[in-house]
Structures are given as C-alpha cells and as structure tokens.
Design a protein around this motif. Structure first.
Motif, short mmCIF file in Angstrom:
data_model
loop_
_atom_site.label_atom_id
_atom_site.label_comp_id
_atom_site.label_asym_id
_atom_site.label_seq_id
_atom_site.Cartn_x
_atom_site.Cartn_y
_atom_site.Cartn_z
N TYR A 1 0.84 -1.19 0.00
CA TYR A 1 0.00 0.00 0.00
C TYR A 1 0.88 1.25 0.00
O TYR A 1 1.99 1.25 0.53
N LEU A 2 0.35 2.33 -0.57
CA LEU A 2 1.06 3.59 -0.60
C LEU A 2 1.20 4.16 0.80
O LEU A 2 0.21 4.34 1.51
N ARG A 3 2.44 4.42 1.20
CA ARG A 3 2.70 4.98 2.52
C ARG A 3 3.04 6.46 2.47
O ARG A 3 3.12 7.12 3.51
N GLY A 4 3.25 6.98 1.27
CA GLY A 4 3.57 8.40 1.17
C GLY A 4 2.36 9.26 1.45
O GLY A 4 1.22 8.87 1.17
N PRO A 5 2.55 10.45 2.02
CA PRO A 5 1.42 11.33 2.34
C PRO A 5 0.90 12.05 1.10
O PRO A 5 1.59 12.15 0.09
N ARG A 6 -0.33 12.51 1.17
CA ARG A 6 -0.87 13.46 0.18
C ARG A 6 -1.09 14.75 0.94
O ARG A 6 -2.05 14.89 1.71
N THR A 7 -0.19 15.68 0.75
CA THR A 7 -0.17 16.86 1.61
C THR A 7 -1.26 17.85 1.21
O THR A 7 -1.59 17.98 0.03
N PRO A 8 -1.81 18.57 2.16
CA PRO A 8 -2.83 19.57 1.85
C PRO A 8 -2.22 20.77 1.14
O PRO A 8 -1.01 21.03 1.23
N ARG B 1 9.48 11.55 4.60
CA ARG B 1 10.48 10.74 5.31
C ARG B 1 9.83 9.97 6.45
O ARG B 1 10.08 8.77 6.64
N LYS B 2 9.01 10.63 7.22
CA LYS B 2 8.35 9.98 8.36
C LYS B 2 7.43 8.86 7.89
O LYS B 2 7.43 7.76 8.45
N ALA B 3 6.65 9.12 6.84
CA ALA B 3 5.71 8.13 6.33
C ALA B 3 6.42 6.90 5.80
O ALA B 3 5.91 5.77 5.90
N LEU B 4 7.60 7.09 5.22
CA LEU B 4 8.36 5.98 4.66
C LEU B 4 9.25 5.29 5.69
O LEU B 4 9.97 4.35 5.36
N THR C 1 13.40 1.86 -1.19
CA THR C 1 12.57 2.46 -0.15
C THR C 1 11.20 2.85 -0.68
O THR C 1 10.17 2.59 -0.06
N LEU C 2 11.17 3.46 -1.87
CA LEU C 2 9.91 3.89 -2.44
C LEU C 2 9.02 2.71 -2.81
O LEU C 2 7.81 2.72 -2.57
N GLU C 3 9.61 1.68 -3.38
CA GLU C 3 8.80 0.54 -3.79
C GLU C 3 8.24 -0.21 -2.58
O GLU C 3 7.12 -0.73 -2.63
N ARG C 4 8.99 -0.25 -1.49
CA ARG C 4 8.44 -0.83 -0.26
C ARG C 4 7.31 0.03 0.28
O ARG C 4 6.43 -0.46 0.99
#
Length: 296
Positions: free
Chosen positions: A129-136, A149-152, A166-169
């Motif tokens: 699943y996508l762990r990166g944020p979608r920032t406002p 960085r924190k989300a990953l 790191t991104l693919e994980r």
C-alpha cells in the motif's frame, strides 16, 4: 518477428483486437497509421477504423499481420485495457521542448506499465500500500519532504542509501526505460502519474541515465509531484518539486550545519558523496536556503 512469451494470456482462432492497444503500440514504435496499414497489407481507412474502435474481431492471420507490423505480440493487442491514463495527467521533470507526440508515447508507456502491475495483482501478487502522504494545499516543500520521510519510515537526519527500494516498499512503483533517440521520447528525465483500474497506484518512470545522482534527483522530484500535486495543478509545480527533492535527499537543517566556508566545488564534494546529491542540485539547494548569493 520472434514471438515473446505472452504476458496477457493465450490466443484463440479469432481475436478481439482493441483499438487502444493498436494505437499505443503504434505510438510507442513512433509509426504513422498509414505505415502500419501498409506493413499489414490493408487499406489505411480500414486500419483507422480498427484503431478508433473499442474492439474488433479479426482472424488470426490478420492479427498476426498487425502484430508483425507493430512489432508487438498478438496477446498484447487482444488484452482489454485497464489503465485509463490520459494526456494531461502526467507530471514531468522534462524539457520544455517535449512535443505532443512524445507526450503521447509516455502516456502509452504509462498505460502499459499500469496494465503489467494489474496483471501481477491478478496473479495473486500482493502489492504494498502507498505509505507516502498526500499533503494539503499550502504545505511547503520542506514540510512535505519531512512528512514523506516519516511516512516511509526514514530517519529525519540520515542519508537515503537505497531510494528506489525504499519507495517501492512504500507503494511507489518505479520503472526505468531506455528512451532511444530513434524511437522514443528523449526530451525528458522522468515523469509520474497514477495508474491501476482506480488510478490509486503511484508510478514513477525514469529515463535510464549514466548519472546515478541525476536519477536520484529525478525520482525524488517526481515523488514531490505525487506527494504535493495529486489534485493540484496551480502554482510553480516544477520549482516546488525541485525544492522537495533537494530537501528529501538533504534536509536543510543538515545543510546549515555542514555547509562549508568558503563554499567551493571541492569543499562541497563530501556533502555530495554522503547524501547522494549532485553538485548542481546542492548548489541550488544552498542558494534557495540563503547559503549562497546570486553572484556565487
């Protein structure tokens, strides 16, 4: 043409050829419709109708002629498209000289890669699943990079030694394509978009490049688009993505702490090597953060 191992199932006595598949294959190969029609021994208007139709049933001999003309396997032409990527949905680290035709090529590649991911899911491969944020809206590139960085699960003040892994994980899929000057769009370094049946898989496609630092910056740049520009197209998106990329690779608190005095190309090399960021990007990062003046 040698038939590759089918990725989309077996052929039948008759095939439903999908117009979008014909069009994508032709665009990727950078062929004109009339060239494909001539190579497939068919009238140009007949081929145009095939390409503009949802699907058309043809016999195996016709399918083989089309596959040979396009240099694509028949099972690809018969596979129902599942990735609805359209022009305008791609975000780029690109030169402004990119043509409409080149952008069409990248759209076709994005759809193809998205369908490969969908095929993997159908074969019971569990994608992360996508762990990166979608920032406002209004989030600064520096804050967005810190949130990412924190989300990953990355330390806030440590280099990122294996960026792609790191991104693919973290659910961001990265593909590398070798865009040749003869056949493919060559005016870009990377692009990003959303693929999958529901457009919820983040995809970054980077040009195969000899400079690993440039590749890291390009991928980080596109990650900035994914994090900050999911639904926003207003503002200087490229400048924001560049600032995000530099901040992700080298947080400014570290930059302030370890910036050399005086700053020279030689004195910046230790930062470049430790943090995996090019000298050009490092210099721009320093200038954006007030460590260099315009004359320097």
């Amino acid at each position: 043409m040698t038939e590759p191992i089918p990725l989309w199932g077996k052929t039948a006595t008759e095939l439903d050829i999908f117009g979008e598949r014909l069009r994508d294959a032709r665009v990727i190969q950078r062929l004109m419709a009339r060239e494909v029609a001539e190579a497939a021994s068919m009238a140009a208007d007949r081929y145009s109708r095939l390409e503009n139709s949802l699907s058309t049933t043809v016999d195996i001999s016709r399918a083989r002629q089309l596959a040979n003309a396009l240099d694509f396997p028949m099972p690809f032409l018969a596979a129902p498209p599942v990735t609805p990527v359209q022009r305008g949905s791609l975000l780029f680290r690109a030169k402004k000289a990119m043509t409409r035709g080149e952008e069409d090529q990248l759209v076709a590649w994005a759809r193809l890669i998205g369908d490969l991911l969908q095929r993997a899911v159908q074969e019971s491969v569990r994608l992360p699943y996508l762990r990166g944020p979608r920032t406002p809206a209004g989030t600064s590139p520096a804050d967005a990079a810190a949130m990412t960085r924190k989300a990953l699960g990355l330390e806030s003040h440590a280099p990122i030694p294996h960026l792609i892994r790191t991104l693919e994980r973290g659910g961001v899929y990265v593909a590398s394509l070798d865009f040749s000057a003869e056949l493919h769009a060559k005016q870009h370094d990377a692009f990003s978009t959303w693929v999958g049946p529901s457009l919820d898989w983040a995809l970054i496609v980077a040009r195969a490049h000899s400079s690993w630092e440039r590749t890291r910056l390009s991928i980080s740049h596109e990650l900035g688009h994914i994090v900050m520009h999911y639904a926003r197209r207003a503002g200087d998106l490229e400048a924001e993505a560049y600032a995000f990329a530099s901040e992700l690779l080298l947080p400014r608190t570290i930059l302030y702490e370890h910036w050399p005095t005086p700053a020279t190309l030689a004195s910046l090399i230790p930062l470049k090597r430790k943090w995996g960021i090019s000298l050009a990007a490092l210099i721009e990062h320093g200038f954006r953060n007030g460590l260099l003046v315009a004359d320097q």
